[in-house]
Design an enzyme around this catalytic site. Structure first.
Site, mmCIF file in Angstrom:
data_model
loop_
_atom_site.group_PDB
_atom_site.id
_atom_site.type_symbol
_atom_site.label_atom_id
_atom_site.label_comp_id
_atom_site.label_asym_id
_atom_site.label_seq_id
_atom_site.Cartn_x
_atom_site.Cartn_y
_atom_site.Cartn_z
ATOM 1 N N CYS A 44 23.737 36.226 28.653
ATOM 2 C CA CYS A 44 22.589 36.974 29.165
ATOM 3 C C CYS A 44 21.388 36.051 29.333
ATOM 4 O O CYS A 44 21.182 35.147 28.517
ATOM 5 C CB CYS A 44 22.251 38.123 28.208
ATOM 6 S SG CYS A 44 20.851 39.147 28.725
ATOM 7 N N SER A 46 18.359 36.584 28.780
ATOM 8 C CA SER A 46 17.357 36.687 27.714
ATOM 9 C C SER A 46 17.468 35.526 26.738
ATOM 10 O O SER A 46 16.461 34.994 26.261
ATOM 11 C CB SER A 46 17.510 38.016 26.968
ATOM 12 O OG SER A 46 17.218 39.106 27.816
ATOM 13 N N HIS A 49 15.772 32.482 28.107
ATOM 14 C CA HIS A 49 14.318 32.452 27.972
ATOM 15 C C HIS A 49 13.905 31.703 26.701
ATOM 16 O O HIS A 49 12.945 30.932 26.707
ATOM 17 C CB HIS A 49 13.759 33.874 27.924
ATOM 18 C CG HIS A 49 13.827 34.602 29.228
ATOM 19 N ND1 HIS A 49 13.712 33.977 30.442
ATOM 20 C CD2 HIS A 49 14.001 35.934 29.512
ATOM 21 C CE1 HIS A 49 13.798 34.857 31.417
ATOM 22 N NE2 HIS A 49 13.976 36.050 30.877
ATOM 23 N N HIS A 65 23.000 38.136 21.677
ATOM 24 C CA HIS A 65 22.571 39.480 21.292
ATOM 25 C C HIS A 65 23.399 40.565 21.979
ATOM 26 O O HIS A 65 23.232 41.736 21.695
ATOM 27 C CB HIS A 65 21.100 39.678 21.680
ATOM 28 C CG HIS A 65 20.881 39.622 23.164
ATOM 29 N ND1 HIS A 65 20.889 38.443 23.856
ATOM 30 C CD2 HIS A 65 20.686 40.598 24.080
ATOM 31 C CE1 HIS A 65 20.718 38.696 25.144
ATOM 32 N NE2 HIS A 65 20.590 40.000 25.304
ATOM 33 N N CYS A 170 24.241 45.231 25.824
ATOM 34 C CA CYS A 170 22.934 44.886 26.408
ATOM 35 C C CYS A 170 22.837 45.316 27.851
ATOM 36 O O CYS A 170 22.159 46.279 28.184
ATOM 37 C CB CYS A 170 22.658 43.389 26.283
ATOM 38 S SG CYS A 170 21.110 42.882 27.097
#
Length: 370
Positions: A44, A46, A49, A65, A170
């Site tokens: 992912c 995220s 980031h 996650h 997610c």
């Protein structure tokens, strides 16, 4: 003083550096926690980031996650899961006692936010070289095993392949939830989705589930736009070679879309999502922009056209009640997760997986464990 498990994990020791695949120590679960053998973990953006420094997180940290696995041990007092349960992992394990949880917004749990990448007691279960290692979202599933609060594991209503179950952890819940729970799309309405990565494709599927009349996929990659048609998009706009706001307005008869979604994560795309919404349009920001970015909007237009601008975190979903709904939708053929996951990796290939993501490979990637 408890047992310690030696686990292979992907550790971010320093922002801007590749993840380090190494052995770490994992403590056994404490009160209200469970030990999960990870079956799959999603790739992912995220996590990217944090790797790039676009968002802050305590380091060193084990990322990951979006995952699923099997409970192999329960700590004292655990009642929500038992050994042998196949579970989906939630990166917002709600405490159930704070104001947000009690008001029905467990995705915004205050205690989870306050304790960040530590467990609820403020400590970590991961260690290496004499250092504590943090847990992204109290999940840290870029590892063979993970200790997670019991509210962060959601038993599957019936078995689902681990890579598909991980997506529900997610991208599916975030995207479908944004369409159904945050924006509450009405049947027959027009929808525009900016950003057709893993989460954006799920927003499109959510819009299709809501019986939207027109679903416009917006992206800068033609292959991604073609891919989006598999998931319910009715029209596409390539923002690389045409003004997406103008194109969306033309496709909606000059009115603008009833619902727009920003699912890329930038100030520019947030403004575009706002500008392409019509009168009484609902603008839902799902993507997380780099820390500190601000988007400007026309304040007069906001009032005069009665637009709604809102954020959506984790699809405004309540993991323990809404993830089983996603499982049922997948198993009934209403969510196309089989086409969503197109690449599989080992944990040792996690940096390669993110290189593929950076190159704009279509669909979702997943790490698979034995």
């Amino acid at each position: 003083g408890g047992n310690i498990l030696k686990v292979k994990a992907a550790v971010l020791w320093e922002v801007g550096q590749p993840l380090d695949i190494c052995e770490v120590d994992l403590d056994e679960p404490k009160v209200g926690e469970v030990l999960v053998k990870v079956g799959s973990a999603g790739i992912c953006r995220s996590d990217r980031h944090f790797m790039h420094g676009d968002a802050p997180i305590a380091i060193p940290v084990v990322l990951g996650h979006e995952g699923a696995g099997t409970v192999v041990q329960t700590g004292p007092g655990v009642t929500l899961a038992q050994e042998g349960d196949q579970v989906i992992l939630s990166f917002v394990p709600a405490c159930g006692r704070c104001r947000s949880c009690l008001e029905g917004h467990s995705n915004l749990c205050d205690l989870h936010g306050a304790t960040g990448a530590n467990m609820f007691d403020g400590t970590t279960r991961l260690h290496a070289d004499g250092k504590d290692i943090h847990h992204m979202g109290k999940v840290a599933c870029f590892a063979e095993y993970a200790v997670i609060p019991e509210t962060g594991v959601v038993p599957m209503t019936s078995p689902v392949p681990m890579d598909k179950a991980a997506m529900i952890g997610c991208s599916v819940t975030t995207g479908v939830g944004a369409a159904l729970y945050s924006a509450e799309i009405k049947a027959g309405s027009t929808v525009a989705v900016i950003g057709c990565g893993g989460v954006g494709l799920n927003v499109i599927m959510g819009a299709a589930l809501a019986s939207a009349g027109q679903i416009i996929a917006v992206d800068i990659r033609e292959a991604q736009l073609e891919f989006a048609m598999r998931f319910g998009a009715t029209h596409t706009v390539n923002a690389a070679d045409q003004d997406p706001v103008r194109q969306v307005r033309e496709l909606t008869g000059g009115r603008g879309a009833d619902y727009t979604f920003e699912v890329f994560g930038s100030a520019d795309t947030t403004k575009a999502a706002y500008d392409m919404a019509g009168k009484r349009g609902v603008v839902t920001v799902v993507g997380i922009a780099p820390w500190g970015q601000e988007a400007s909007i026309n304040a007069v237009d906001l009032v005069r056209n009665e637009k709604t601008l809102r954020g959506s975190y984790y699809g405004s979903a309540r993991s323990r009640t809404d993830m089983p709904v996603m499982v049922d939708l997948y198993q009934s053929g209403k969510l196309n997760l089989d086409d969503l996951v197109v690449r599989h990796y080992t944990l040792d290939q996690v940096n390669e997986a993110y290189a593929d993501l950076d190159r704009g490979e279509i669909g979702r990637g997943a790490i698979m464990f034995d």
